[in-house]
Design a protein around this motif. Structure first.
Motif, mmCIF file in Angstrom:
data_model
loop_
_atom_site.group_PDB
_atom_site.id
_atom_site.type_symbol
_atom_site.label_atom_id
_atom_site.label_comp_id
_atom_site.label_asym_id
_atom_site.label_seq_id
_atom_site.Cartn_x
_atom_site.Cartn_y
_atom_site.Cartn_z
ATOM 1 N N UNK A 185 0.840 -1.073 -0.071
ATOM 2 C CA UNK A 185 0.026 -0.047 -0.028
ATOM 3 C C UNK A 185 0.845 1.173 0.082
ATOM 4 N N UNK A 186 1.853 1.261 0.954
ATOM 5 C CA UNK A 186 2.946 2.588 1.006
ATOM 6 C C UNK A 186 3.464 2.617 -0.529
ATOM 7 N N UNK A 187 4.129 1.471 -0.821
ATOM 8 C CA UNK A 187 4.911 1.616 -2.147
ATOM 9 C C UNK A 187 4.015 2.078 -3.221
ATOM 10 N N UNK A 188 2.735 1.152 -3.520
ATOM 11 C CA UNK A 188 2.033 1.353 -4.702
ATOM 12 C C UNK A 188 1.085 2.559 -4.734
ATOM 13 N N UNK A 189 0.636 2.819 -3.493
ATOM 14 C CA UNK A 189 -0.441 4.002 -3.362
ATOM 15 C C UNK A 189 0.138 5.189 -2.683
ATOM 16 N N UNK A 220 8.843 12.059 3.225
ATOM 17 C CA UNK A 220 8.418 11.094 4.434
ATOM 18 C C UNK A 220 7.664 10.081 4.008
ATOM 19 N N UNK A 221 6.989 10.027 2.873
ATOM 20 C CA UNK A 221 6.110 8.852 2.279
ATOM 21 C C UNK A 221 7.156 7.794 2.220
ATOM 22 N N UNK A 222 8.179 8.175 1.475
ATOM 23 C CA UNK A 222 9.130 7.098 1.410
ATOM 24 C C UNK A 222 9.711 6.625 2.553
ATOM 25 N N UNK A 241 8.531 -1.750 4.693
ATOM 26 C CA UNK A 241 9.018 -3.047 4.018
ATOM 27 C C UNK A 241 10.073 -3.876 4.888
ATOM 28 N N UNK A 242 10.556 -2.899 5.921
ATOM 29 C CA UNK A 242 11.397 -3.464 7.007
ATOM 30 C C UNK A 242 10.622 -4.538 7.840
#
Length: 487
Positions: free
Chosen positions: A400-404, A439-441, A448-449
């Motif tokens: 979700x964080x990576x793709x959205x 910040x989102x990254x 991911x961790x």
């Protein structure tokens, strides 16, 4: 005086006490039980375990470790393998397997008979120095009678020591893998904060220049400079955390001296295309969990101990003492000898201690082991289910964080840059968009961790070595060294 002949009963006592059993080779080898430990370790996590007992073997391991880590960027698999080869605490656990084998060897050996020889009437001139000589041999009959049960108990403890060594190996492997994940993730955070600080530095400098021209008030300047100062503090804390995380990894790998000159990647690998499915996770855990098998052996040991206690409930020590006594007498100047055989039976009379208390203790110890096993089975099932849920949930969150979220923040930044070029958006609004994207990254990196940690926890829940017991990585992406020299 002619030669003294031991009575037949004395020879019988020796034979009775020496019902010698052949000691199995399993207990007497140079590495008893270790082959089983190494085999189970390789099955669970695919890594090689080594038990170094000589200086030459230690030197060989040290050279191998140096070739794997010295000034190299190591992967999680390399870190785990080095820990299994080089961690001294793990070597101590392997030595404990040998100690339990030696104990089983000892229990397989009959108790030595006790021999006593005495001279009576020392100084009798008419008999030439002494009046009588007696010799006795004491043999513990109960030792021979209970040796089978004691050997069985020692063998259970030997097998339990092997499983405990496997569990210690899996625990170390899981701890090392997670330490590698934490170290790499910490340096990835440092990278993101470095980029954020560079952006903040630019904003702070711009604010200063605008303040000099009067285009920006003191409050606006202070706001940008405060943010820049906070970010600098966060970066310093992140660098300290990364240094500590790497040192923790170094400690688990057992490295010191020049060998600590190794690197970890700058970032964790990208997420796999899918998390995959782990079918029948509960049944797999019940079948493979090492700590559950240790609990089963604990129940078996208590059953064997109960049988041994039952056999010695009334008589705890029973010895047969056989021997002879040779007396010398003078008759008309001649010395005559006569030999008399002797036989004694020695045991404690159970007047006060009837053995009921020991039997009760044995019963309760068995009941305790049974409940420990039952609780362990419940916990293993729960840990397996929880680890599976966490594994799939953390994967979805990371995706979700990576793709959205990250793409949305990038879109905001790109649109802000277009507006800035068209002189619609101010410089500070553009810098804010850039900071929010970074910040989102950062959030995506943390998610991911968490996924890779959950991946390691899932395998630990199936094989052992986790927080509830602890082991390696589950099915999915293999953690490999990323690009660049790392840190």
């Amino acid at each position: 005086m002619g030669p003294i002949k031991f009575p037949l009963i004395l020879s019988g006592a020796l034979v009775l006490g020496a019902c010698a059993t052949v000691v199995p080779d399993t207990y007497t080898g140079s590495e008893p039980g270790f082959a089983n430990v190494a085999s189970q370790t390789k099955t669970a996590i695919g890594k090689r375990a080594v038990f170094a007992q000589t200086q030459a073997e230690n030197n060989s391991v040290r050279n191998e470790v140096k070739q794997m880590v010295y000034r190299k960027t190591i992967s999680a698999e390399t870190a785990v393998q080095v820990a299994l080869l080089n961690n001294r605490g793990l070597q101590a656990s392997y030595a404990n397997v040998g100690l339990s084998a030696a104990e089983a060897w000892q229990q397989s050996t009959p108790e030595n008979p006790v021999v006593s020889i005495g001279l009576l009437g020392i100084g009798a001139a008419e008999l030439g120095a002494y009046r009588a000589i007696e010799g006795m041999i004491a043999t513990n009959i109960l030792d021979a009678k209970t040796r089978k049960q004691r050997m069985a108990l020692a063998d259970v403890n030997f097998r339990a020591a092997q499983l405990l060594a496997v569990n210690d190996t899996l625990t170390l492997a899981n701890q090392t893998r997670q330490a590698w994940i934490e170290a790499v993730a910490a340096f990835e955070v440092v990278g993101h904060l470095n980029r954020a600080l560079a952006t903040s530095d630019a904003g702070s400098e711009l604010a200063r220049k605008l303040g000099e021209t009067g285009a920006l008030g003191r409050a606006g300047q202070a706001r940008e400079q405060a943010f820049n100062a906070e970010l600098a503090g966060q970066l310093a804390q992140a660098r300290l955390g990364a240094s500590r995380a790497k040192e923790n990894l170094t400690r688990l790998m057992g490295l010191w001296g020049a060998d600590v000159e190794f690197y970890v990647p700058d970032a964790l690998p990208t997420l796999p295309s899918s998390a995959g499915q782990v079918a029948n996770v509960e049944s797999k855990a019940l079948r493979n969990r090492v700590d559950l098998r240790v609990a089963k052996l604990g129940l078996e040991a208590q059953a064997t101990a109960f049988d041994l206690t039952d056999q010695t409930r009334l008589v705890t020590d029973l010895e047969i003492i056989a021997g002879f006594e040779t007396e010398r007498e003078t008759d008309g100047g001649d010395v005559e000898t006569s030999t008399t055989p002797q036989l004694e039976l020695e045991f404690a009379i159970p007047i006060y201690d009837s053995g009921k208390a020991r039997m009760r203790k044995a019963e309760l110890a068995y009941l305790q082991a049974a409940n420990v096993l039952a609780e362990k089975a419940v916990n293993v099932r729960s840990e397996a289910r929880g680890a599976e849920v966490a594994y799939h949930a953390s994967y979805k969150i990371a995706r979700h964080y990576r793709d959205v979220l990250v793409p949305l923040r990038k879109t905001v930044e790109d649109e802000g840059l277009l507006s800035y070029n068209g002189m619609i958006t101010s410089t500070f609004e553009l810098l804010t968009d850039v900071r929010e994207k970074l910040g989102a990254e950062l959030q995506a990196a943390n998610a991911k961790r968490d996924f890779y940690v959950a991946q390691a926890d899932l395998t630990a829940a199936i094989y052992g070595g986790g927080a509830g017991s602890s082991g390696g990585a589950a099915s999915g992406a293999t953690l490999a060294a990323g690009d660049g020299a790392g840190h």
